[in-house]
Design a protein around this motif. Structure first.
Motif, PDB file in Angstrom:
ATOM      1  N   ILE A   3       0.862  -1.177   0.000  1.00  0.00           N
ATOM      2  CA  ILE A   3       0.000   0.000   0.000  1.00  0.00           C
ATOM      3  C   ILE A   3       0.898   1.228   0.000  1.00  0.00           C
ATOM      4  O   ILE A   3       1.705   1.409   0.892  1.00  0.00           O
ATOM      5  N   SER A   4       0.752   2.072  -1.028  1.00  0.00           N
ATOM      6  CA  SER A   4       1.622   3.242  -1.117  1.00  0.00           C
ATOM      7  C   SER A   4       0.983   4.506  -0.549  1.00  0.00           C
ATOM      8  O   SER A   4       1.688   5.388  -0.087  1.00  0.00           O
ATOM      9  N   VAL A   5      -0.353   4.588  -0.621  1.00  0.00           N
ATOM     10  CA  VAL A   5      -1.056   5.766  -0.115  1.00  0.00           C
ATOM     11  C   VAL A   5      -2.231   5.290   0.729  1.00  0.00           C
ATOM     12  O   VAL A   5      -2.931   4.359   0.343  1.00  0.00           O
ATOM     13  N   VAL A   6      -2.431   5.929   1.867  1.00  0.00           N
ATOM     14  CA  VAL A   6      -3.624   5.648   2.657  1.00  0.00           C
ATOM     15  C   VAL A   6      -4.259   6.973   3.068  1.00  0.00           C
ATOM     16  O   VAL A   6      -3.566   7.922   3.416  1.00  0.00           O
ATOM     17  N   HIS A   7      -5.565   7.032   2.928  1.00  0.00           N
ATOM     18  CA  HIS A   7      -6.339   8.192   3.367  1.00  0.00           C
ATOM     19  C   HIS A   7      -6.971   7.838   4.703  1.00  0.00           C
ATOM     20  O   HIS A   7      -7.652   6.814   4.799  1.00  0.00           O
ATOM     21  N   THR A   8      -6.768   8.647   5.700  1.00  0.00           N
ATOM     22  CA  THR A   8      -7.500   8.453   6.944  1.00  0.00           C
ATOM     23  C   THR A   8      -8.673   9.413   6.930  1.00  0.00           C
ATOM     24  O   THR A   8      -8.516  10.617   6.735  1.00  0.00           O
ATOM     25  N   ILE A   9      -9.842   8.847   7.103  1.00  0.00           N
ATOM     26  CA  ILE A   9     -11.080   9.608   7.157  1.00  0.00           C
ATOM     27  C   ILE A   9     -11.529   9.533   8.604  1.00  0.00           C
ATOM     28  O   ILE A   9     -11.708   8.434   9.137  1.00  0.00           O
ATOM     29  N   PHE A  10     -11.676  10.674   9.238  1.00  0.00           N
ATOM     30  CA  PHE A  10     -12.022  10.621  10.657  1.00  0.00           C
ATOM     31  C   PHE A  10     -12.967  11.736  11.049  1.00  0.00           C
ATOM     32  O   PHE A  10     -12.979  12.813  10.462  1.00  0.00           O
ATOM     33  N   PHE A  11     -13.769  11.416  12.044  1.00  0.00           N
ATOM     34  CA  PHE A  11     -14.664  12.359  12.710  1.00  0.00           C
ATOM     35  C   PHE A  11     -14.203  12.316  14.154  1.00  0.00           C
ATOM     36  O   PHE A  11     -14.321  11.280  14.809  1.00  0.00           O
ATOM     37  N   SER A  12     -13.618  13.414  14.643  1.00  0.00           N
ATOM     38  CA  SER A  12     -12.915  13.333  15.917  1.00  0.00           C
ATOM     39  C   SER A  12     -13.009  14.616  16.738  1.00  0.00           C
ATOM     40  O   SER A  12     -12.022  15.336  16.892  1.00  0.00           O
ATOM     41  N   PRO A  13     -14.183  14.898  17.321  1.00  0.00           N
ATOM     42  CA  PRO A  13     -14.313  16.114  18.124  1.00  0.00           C
ATOM     43  C   PRO A  13     -13.355  16.180  19.312  1.00  0.00           C
ATOM     44  O   PRO A  13     -12.929  17.259  19.706  1.00  0.00           O
ATOM     45  N   THR A  14     -13.003  15.042  19.898  1.00  0.00           N
ATOM     46  CA  THR A  14     -12.104  15.028  21.054  1.00  0.00           C
ATOM     47  C   THR A  14     -10.692  14.566  20.675  1.00  0.00           C
ATOM     48  O   THR A  14      -9.865  14.357  21.547  1.00  0.00           O
ATOM     49  N   HIS A  15     -10.437  14.371  19.391  1.00  0.00           N
ATOM     50  CA  HIS A  15      -9.133  14.001  18.834  1.00  0.00           C
ATOM     51  C   HIS A  15      -8.714  12.560  19.134  1.00  0.00           C
ATOM     52  O   HIS A  15      -7.621  12.154  18.766  1.00  0.00           O
ATOM     53  N   THR A  16      -9.563  11.769  19.776  1.00  0.00           N
ATOM     54  CA  THR A  16      -9.189  10.382  20.053  1.00  0.00           C
ATOM     55  C   THR A  16      -9.284   9.533  18.793  1.00  0.00           C
ATOM     56  O   THR A  16      -8.420   8.686  18.561  1.00  0.00           O
TER      57      THR A  16
END
Length: 150
Positions: A3-16
């Protein structure tokens, strides 16, 4: 598969959720790591993502409604995805299954899934709930999970 590229998709109001997403992506050993933060606003247009890691918090045993709305703007093209939920040490119930189903509906192929503990959004100094989580052990577990997934 490398895997050369990974997108992290996140919803993180408290940054956890962000911290867990980053640890999973780092564990995957990718060359390039791109972030898509859907915490405060919906993407302005539909987005097509390559390899993806989606990490979303759990509220009352379900995927956060606002996160679901925003995830509906993100599409995959039959590409692998890692799905993970972060919960406040109570219970994640069916949230991981729900996130998997949403990912599939959006054109991703979930290849692994995990549930991780993060400090509960209701945690207070006089009433701590999973205080300080994710801690180093949690981050190490997320990193190992990413490595095993890759």
């Amino acid at each position: 598969m490398k895997i050369s590229v990974v997108h992290t998709i996140f919803f993180s109001p408290t940054h956890t959720s962000l911290r867990i997403a980053d640890a999973i992506a780092e564990g995957m050993g990718t060359c390039e790591h791109k972030e898509l933060d859907i915490t405060y606003e919906k993407p302005v247009k539909n987005i097509l993502i390559e390899e993806g890691v989606a990490v979303i918090p759990v509220y009352g045993g379900r995927v956060a409604e606002t996160a679901v709305e925003r995830l509906r703007s993100i599409r995959g093209n039959n590409i692998p995805a890692v799905v993970a939920v972060v919960y406040g040490n109570r219970d994640y119930e069916d949230a991981l299954i729900e996130l998997r189903d949403i990912a599939k509906e959006q054109g991703f192929i979930p290849v692994s899934g995990g549930a991780f503990i993060g400090e509960h959004s209701y945690s207070r100094p006089n009433r701590p709930v999973a205080e300080g989580r994710p801690d180093k052990a949690d981050i190490d577990t997320a990193f190992a999970f990413g490595s095993k997934t890759a």
